[in-house]
Scaffold this motif. Structure first.
Motif, short mmCIF file in Angstrom:
data_model
loop_
_atom_site.label_atom_id
_atom_site.label_comp_id
_atom_site.label_asym_id
_atom_site.label_seq_id
_atom_site.Cartn_x
_atom_site.Cartn_y
_atom_site.Cartn_z
N HIS A 57 0.83 -1.21 0.00
CA HIS A 57 0.00 0.00 0.00
C HIS A 57 0.86 1.26 0.00
CE1 HIS A 57 -3.22 2.80 0.91
NE2 HIS A 57 -2.53 3.23 1.96
N CYS A 58 1.91 1.24 0.81
CA CYS A 58 2.81 2.39 0.90
C CYS A 58 3.53 2.65 -0.41
CB CYS A 58 3.82 2.17 2.01
SG CYS A 58 5.32 3.16 1.88
N LEU A 59 3.97 1.59 -1.07
CA LEU A 59 4.84 1.74 -2.24
C LEU A 59 4.08 1.88 -3.56
CD1 LEU A 59 7.50 -0.93 -1.20
CD2 LEU A 59 7.70 1.54 -1.01
N SER A 60 2.80 1.74 -3.52
CA SER A 60 2.01 1.86 -4.76
C SER A 60 2.15 3.27 -5.34
CB SER A 60 0.53 1.56 -4.47
OG SER A 60 0.37 0.21 -4.12
N ASN A 61 2.29 3.32 -6.64
CA ASN A 61 2.38 4.59 -7.38
C ASN A 61 3.57 5.45 -6.92
OD1 ASN A 61 -0.13 4.13 -8.85
ND2 ASN A 61 -1.14 4.50 -6.88
N ARG A 62 4.67 4.77 -6.62
CA ARG A 62 5.86 5.50 -6.16
C ARG A 62 7.11 4.88 -6.77
NH1 ARG A 62 5.33 7.19 0.15
NH2 ARG A 62 6.55 8.95 -0.58
N ARG A 63 8.22 5.63 -6.61
CA ARG A 63 9.55 5.11 -6.95
C ARG A 63 10.38 5.04 -5.67
NH1 ARG A 63 12.93 8.06 -11.41
NH2 ARG A 63 12.66 9.78 -9.91
N LEU A 64 11.19 4.01 -5.60
CA LEU A 64 12.15 3.87 -4.51
C LEU A 64 13.54 3.90 -5.12
CD1 LEU A 64 13.19 3.20 -1.69
CD2 LEU A 64 12.58 0.80 -2.09
N LEU A 65 14.33 4.90 -4.76
CA LEU A 65 15.69 5.07 -5.28
C LEU A 65 16.68 4.72 -4.18
CD1 LEU A 65 15.15 8.57 -6.98
CD2 LEU A 65 14.61 6.30 -7.89
N MET A 66 17.52 3.71 -4.41
CA MET A 66 18.46 3.22 -3.40
C MET A 66 19.87 3.43 -3.90
SD MET A 66 16.36 -0.31 -2.53
CE MET A 66 17.04 -0.57 -0.89
N PHE A 67 20.68 4.14 -3.12
CA PHE A 67 22.06 4.46 -3.49
C PHE A 67 23.01 3.90 -2.44
CE2 PHE A 67 19.32 7.92 -4.97
CZ PHE A 67 19.59 7.91 -6.33
N GLY A 68 24.01 3.14 -2.88
CA GLY A 68 24.96 2.63 -1.89
C GLY A 68 25.76 1.46 -2.40
N ASP A 69 26.19 0.64 -1.44
CA ASP A 69 27.08 -0.48 -1.74
C ASP A 69 26.30 -1.80 -1.75
OD1 ASP A 69 26.61 -0.98 0.94
OD2 ASP A 69 28.53 -0.19 1.60
N SER A 70 27.03 -2.90 -1.50
CA SER A 70 26.40 -4.21 -1.59
C SER A 70 25.40 -4.47 -0.48
CB SER A 70 27.48 -5.30 -1.59
OG SER A 70 28.36 -5.14 -0.49
N THR A 71 25.51 -3.78 0.67
CA THR A 71 24.52 -3.98 1.72
C THR A 71 23.17 -3.36 1.33
OG1 THR A 71 25.24 -2.00 2.93
CG2 THR A 71 26.27 -4.08 3.52
N VAL A 72 23.21 -2.26 0.59
CA VAL A 72 21.97 -1.70 0.05
C VAL A 72 21.45 -2.60 -1.06
CG1 VAL A 72 20.94 0.29 -1.12
CG2 VAL A 72 22.61 0.65 0.70
N ARG A 73 22.37 -3.16 -1.82
CA ARG A 73 21.95 -4.13 -2.85
C ARG A 73 21.22 -5.32 -2.21
NH1 ARG A 73 26.94 -6.22 -5.56
NH2 ARG A 73 26.95 -7.62 -3.77
N GLN A 74 21.65 -5.74 -1.03
CA GLN A 74 20.95 -6.81 -0.31
C GLN A 74 19.52 -6.40 0.03
OE1 GLN A 74 24.28 -7.37 2.75
NE2 GLN A 74 23.47 -9.45 2.60
N MET A 75 19.34 -5.14 0.44
CA MET A 75 18.00 -4.64 0.77
C MET A 75 17.14 -4.59 -0.48
SD MET A 75 19.24 -1.70 3.48
CE MET A 75 17.62 -1.09 3.91
N PHE A 76 17.72 -4.14 -1.59
CA PHE A 76 17.03 -4.14 -2.88
C PHE A 76 16.56 -5.55 -3.21
CE2 PHE A 76 16.96 -4.86 -7.41
CZ PHE A 76 16.40 -3.71 -7.96
N SER A 77 17.43 -6.52 -3.05
CA SER A 77 17.12 -7.90 -3.38
C SER A 77 15.99 -8.43 -2.48
CB SER A 77 18.37 -8.77 -3.22
OG SER A 77 18.11 -10.11 -3.59
N TYR A 78 16.01 -8.05 -1.20
CA TYR A 78 14.96 -8.49 -0.28
C TYR A 78 13.60 -7.96 -0.73
CZ TYR A 78 11.94 -8.55 3.82
OH TYR A 78 10.87 -8.73 4.66
N ILE A 79 13.52 -6.68 -1.07
CA ILE A 79 12.25 -6.09 -1.51
C ILE A 79 11.82 -6.72 -2.83
CG2 ILE A 79 11.09 -3.97 -2.22
CD1 ILE A 79 13.04 -2.44 -0.39
#
Length: 537
Positions: free
Chosen positions: A324-346
């Motif tokens: 519900h929160c993420l509908s009609n939105r963009r999520l921009l993630m900047f960082g290293d491999s630990t942020v990449r891990q969070m990207f992968s989880y989502i």
């Protein structure tokens, strides 16, 4: 159930704590107000009172391994004879460092962590106060009932930290990045660094303009036909690690001092309550709480029965609320491999589809986009700018974060996550400060043209030493830098205190395990989606 602690009248400022007897007063105040919420002022106690770089640069390197703090002989003792505590009560311990021959140490500057561990996967972090005489105070709070154990870890010794400063000031980096120059069949690799200092007497290519205005210099290629304009990649495939120790004992002092070591000594206690088994935050998170994410004292939350319980405010973590929160939105993630891990989880949790190329293996080093068309949700992960140790990659991969933030359009409702940490650890802290200063400036401008954007900055996490040069010991230094550079944005940007969470998790690897990634991501989205989660919506 015990309700959330109420707010103290007025901020607990550092100035108060520096007065005579102020620490005793502060601790007694916490003990008497068991239902006091730790929403203090911005200038609350720092995690660790560190020795200045100036002093560390003047220290003589020791060749005596026996003089390092010993995890076997150092002691943690309770400040009172109490064995039983009430739920929510403050708990303080004295930490005294001894060397391998049981001799007390009389200097501070060591990076320590303290945590309280209980049954059923319960754990929380505490704060450390350095008295600069070999003794420290650990400050914790009883967040759940039952038997508990207080654990202290040496994360980095003062000696190793001093040697790190001295060595990176001599060599400017503890692991080289190289510049790759290519034209047709011609190829040459030279050293690169965000300063001219390491290259005294060498002819250089000033590639600052190509690096989006951040300083970047490479040794000029000598191969006939290759020019500075032929810079195509950065690489760690051909590098020389610094420092290079000529004395084996000195190297051992440096390396042993950076190994995470747990005290043999521990404190045991019991927590009781007639009103419930845990502390709980009763207020719903909102953007107003962003201010307190920068100042909240430890613990900012705790684990109980394998669940993270935030102490400041509460938010749901179920998939329905997140969608519900993420509908009609963009999520921009900047960082290293630990942020990449969070990207992968989502990506996995929300069953998203890659827009860019599918990942080949877990170590993906390129800009990535994914989407969920049914909810009109897009997400991207971008590696931060140089320094970036991604083996060999095109120079366009390492785009500075501030450049991308400047491209977010006016009126946007994007969610932005920023993280600069592990790859900068091979360099002097001024390198990450220079980057964060530009990021903070860009975030300021972004929030002016797009006030509905939600920005969160991911703080450093604690972890043990897994290789020769990287460890969580820079964490307290980076916390100070982040808070300094973002000082004008405390009420507009959420600070994600992953130091507390990672200390409670007892992380050893720079890359958290799947459970750690899940809890870190949920904390981020909890703050990012505060308005969407609020009952009035």
């Amino acid at each position: 159930m015990v309700k959330a602690m109420r707010m103290l009248d007025g901020p607990l400022e550092v100035a108060r704590l520096n007065q005579s007897g102020s620490l005793k007063f502060f601790l007694s105040t916490l003990a008497e107000n068991q239902h006091v919420q730790w929403k203090g002022g911005i200038d609350t106690l720092p995690y660790m009172s560190q020795v200045s770089e100036t002093k560390l640069l003047k220290e003589t390197m020791t060749f005596d391994l026996s003089r390092l703090p010993s995890e076997v002989h150092s002691r943690v003792v309770h400040t009172s004879n109490k064995k039983m505590f009430n739920l929510g009560e403050a708990v303080t311990v004295n930490i005294i460092l001894y060397d391998a021959f049981r001799r007390p140490l009389h200097r501070g500057g060591d990076v320590l962590t303290v945590s309280m561990d209980g049954q059923n996967g319960s754990s929380s972090a505490g704060q450390i106060i350095d008295h600069h005489n070999g003794s420290y105070t650990g400050m914790l709070r009883a967040m759940w009932t039952g038997s508990c154990t207080i654990v202290v870890n040496i994360l980095c010794t003062r000696e190793s930290l001093a040697m790190t400063y001295q060595l990176i000031n001599a060599f400017r980096t503890s692991m080289n990045l190289t510049c790759v120059f290519e034209l047709d069949s011609l190829r040459e690799i030279t050293l690169g660094y965000p300063s001219t200092v390491p290259f005294s007497g060498k002819k250089l290519c000033n590639l600052t303009a190509e690096n989006y205005g951040l300083p970047w210099f490479c040794v000029r290629p000598t191969t006939p036909g290759l020019l500075c304009s032929d810079w195509t990649k950065v690489s760690t495939l051909s590098y020389e690690k610094f420092p290079s120790f000529k004395d084996n004992i000195l190297e051992q002092v440096y390396l042993i001092g950076k190994v995470k070591r747990m005290f043999k000594s521990k404190v045991h206690l019991t927590v009781k309550s007639e009103q419930g088994e845990t502390m709980r935050a009763s207020t719903w998170c909102s953007r107003r709480d962003f201010l307190y994410t920068w100042s909240a004292a430890s613990p900012i939350g705790f684990f109980h029965k394998r669940r993270w319980q935030p102490a400041l405010c509460t938010y749901p973590t179920d998939d329905t609320a997140l969608k519900h929160c993420l509908s009609n939105r963009r999520l921009l993630m900047f960082g290293d491999s630990t942020v990449r891990q969070m990207f992968s989880y989502i990506h996995t949790t929300l069953n998203m589809t890659f827009v860019t190329m599918n990942w080949v293996g877990k170590k993906w080093h390129r800009y990535t986009e994914a989407e969920r068309k049914d909810s009109n949700f897009q997400m991207s992960w971008s590696p931060h700018g140089l320094p970036l140790y991604f083996f060999e990659s095109g120079r366009g991969v390492a785009r500075p974060v501030h450049v991308a933030i400047d491209e977010v359009p006016a009126g946007s409702r994007d969610i932005v996550l920023i993280h600069l940490y592990a790859h900068f650890q091979y360099h002097h802290p001024r390198v990450v400060r220079n980057n964060l200063r530009l990021v903070a400036r860009s975030v300021t401008h972004l929030l002016q043209r797009a006030p509905d954007v939600v920005v969160a900055i991911k703080g450093p996490h604690s972890f043990g030493l897994k290789n020769r040069f990287i460890g969580g010991y820079w964490g307290p230094t980076y916390v100070d830098i982040i808070k300094d550079e973002f000082s004008g944005l405390y009420d507009k940007v959420a600070y994600l205190n992953y130091w507390d969470m990672s200390v409670a998790l007892h992380l050893d690897d720079v890359h958290p395990d799947a459970y750690g990634v899940e809890k870190m991501t949920q904390m981020f989205l909890g703050y990012a989606c505060t308005e969407s989660f609020h009952p009035q919506h």
